[in-house]
Write a protein that holds these residues in place. Structure first.
Motif, short mmCIF file in Angstrom:
data_model
loop_
_atom_site.label_atom_id
_atom_site.label_comp_id
_atom_site.label_asym_id
_atom_site.label_seq_id
_atom_site.Cartn_x
_atom_site.Cartn_y
_atom_site.Cartn_z
N VAL A 70 -4.81 -10.53 -6.97
CA VAL A 70 -4.42 -10.06 -5.63
C VAL A 70 -3.11 -10.72 -5.22
CG1 VAL A 70 -5.08 -10.08 -3.20
CG2 VAL A 70 -6.76 -9.47 -4.95
N ASP A 71 -2.96 -12.01 -5.52
CA ASP A 71 -1.71 -12.70 -5.17
C ASP A 71 -0.51 -12.11 -5.92
OD1 ASP A 71 -2.93 -14.42 -3.37
OD2 ASP A 71 -3.33 -15.94 -4.89
N GLU A 72 -0.69 -11.82 -7.21
CA GLU A 72 0.40 -11.21 -7.99
C GLU A 72 0.74 -9.83 -7.45
OE1 GLU A 72 -0.32 -13.22 -12.38
OE2 GLU A 72 -1.53 -11.49 -11.78
N VAL A 84 -3.16 -6.48 0.80
CA VAL A 84 -3.66 -5.95 -0.48
C VAL A 84 -5.15 -5.65 -0.35
CG1 VAL A 84 -4.05 -6.44 -2.93
CG2 VAL A 84 -1.89 -7.10 -1.86
N PHE A 85 -5.91 -6.60 0.23
CA PHE A 85 -7.34 -6.38 0.42
C PHE A 85 -7.59 -5.20 1.36
CE2 PHE A 85 -7.79 -10.83 -1.07
CZ PHE A 85 -8.72 -10.59 -2.08
N ASP A 86 -6.75 -5.04 2.39
CA ASP A 86 -6.87 -3.88 3.29
C ASP A 86 -6.68 -2.58 2.51
OD1 ASP A 86 -7.25 -5.58 5.45
OD2 ASP A 86 -5.18 -5.38 6.19
N LEU A 87 -5.66 -2.52 1.66
CA LEU A 87 -5.40 -1.30 0.87
C LEU A 87 -6.56 -1.01 -0.08
CD1 LEU A 87 -1.63 -1.93 0.03
CD2 LEU A 87 -2.55 -0.16 1.56
N ILE A 88 -7.13 -2.04 -0.66
CA ILE A 88 -8.29 -1.86 -1.55
C ILE A 88 -9.48 -1.33 -0.75
CG2 ILE A 88 -10.00 -3.08 -2.96
CD1 ILE A 88 -7.63 -4.94 -3.85
N ARG A 89 -9.74 -1.95 0.39
CA ARG A 89 -10.87 -1.55 1.24
C ARG A 89 -10.70 -0.10 1.73
NH1 ARG A 89 -11.57 -6.00 3.26
NH2 ARG A 89 -9.79 -6.04 4.67
N GLU A 90 -9.45 0.30 2.04
CA GLU A 90 -9.17 1.66 2.50
C GLU A 90 -9.24 2.69 1.37
OE1 GLU A 90 -5.27 1.28 4.13
OE2 GLU A 90 -5.93 0.02 5.80
N GLY A 99 -15.69 -10.61 -13.14
CA GLY A 99 -16.50 -11.72 -12.64
C GLY A 99 -16.54 -11.64 -11.12
N ALA A 100 -16.15 -12.71 -10.48
CA ALA A 100 -16.12 -12.74 -9.01
C ALA A 100 -14.73 -12.40 -8.47
CB ALA A 100 -16.56 -14.11 -8.51
N SER A 101 -13.78 -12.18 -9.35
CA SER A 101 -12.39 -11.95 -8.93
C SER A 101 -12.05 -10.47 -8.87
CB SER A 101 -11.43 -12.63 -9.90
OG SER A 101 -11.69 -14.00 -9.96
N ARG A 102 -11.17 -10.14 -7.96
CA ARG A 102 -10.67 -8.77 -7.81
C ARG A 102 -9.35 -8.67 -8.55
NH1 ARG A 102 -13.08 -4.22 -6.68
NH2 ARG A 102 -14.48 -5.40 -5.36
N ARG A 103 -9.16 -7.60 -9.36
CA ARG A 103 -7.92 -7.38 -10.11
C ARG A 103 -7.42 -5.96 -9.88
NH1 ARG A 103 -8.14 -12.18 -10.43
NH2 ARG A 103 -8.31 -13.45 -12.29
N VAL A 104 -6.11 -5.80 -9.94
CA VAL A 104 -5.47 -4.49 -9.80
C VAL A 104 -4.78 -4.18 -11.11
CG1 VAL A 104 -3.73 -3.16 -8.53
CG2 VAL A 104 -5.15 -4.83 -7.32
N SER A 105 -5.09 -3.02 -11.68
CA SER A 105 -4.48 -2.65 -12.96
C SER A 105 -3.03 -2.23 -12.76
CB SER A 105 -5.26 -1.52 -13.63
OG SER A 105 -5.07 -0.31 -12.94
#
Length: 122
Positions: A70-72, A84-90, A99-105
């Protein structure tokens, strides 16, 4: 693969020499493989050529990342981490859980930017 072959691979990548080949030993035989794959773009009228590295001959350090944190992602888009989290949630930016981490391809990032460009022109 030997260190010598890795060095040839790295030097060819640095120079992006499309004609450079390396010998690769498989099952006791030597075969020569192109370090870069050259393909004409799909029916392009301007004669452009797509150059893709042969991923099988690259080291893990040479291969670009497939997933971004998410930071990258925030840094690449020049936005805040919480956005970024808002865009994912939307549902505007696709992501996966590792695992417990969120990644964007990389593909999801490309598609998101393409959507922004369409919205801008539309």
């Amino acid at each position: 693969m030997s260190e010598a072959n890795h060095e040839v691979t790295r030097s060819a990548l640095d120079g992006h020499n499309a004609e450079r080949t390396i010998d690769r030993r498989e099952d006791g035989t030597m075969e020569q493989q192109q370090l870069f794959s050259l393909r004409a773009a799909d029916e392009a009228l301007d004669g452009t050529v797509e150059v893709r590295p042969n991923l099988w001959l690259m080291t893990s350090e040479d291969i670009p990342p497939l997933l971004f944190t998410v930071d990258e992602t925030a840094r690449l888009l020049s936005i805040a981490r919480h956005r970024v989290f808002d865009l994912i949630r939307e549902g505007r930016l696709r992501s996966v859980k590792v695992g417990a981490s969120r990644r964007v391809s990389a593909k999801a990032l490309f598609d998101f930017v393409a959507t922004l460009e369409v919205e801008e022109t539309g």
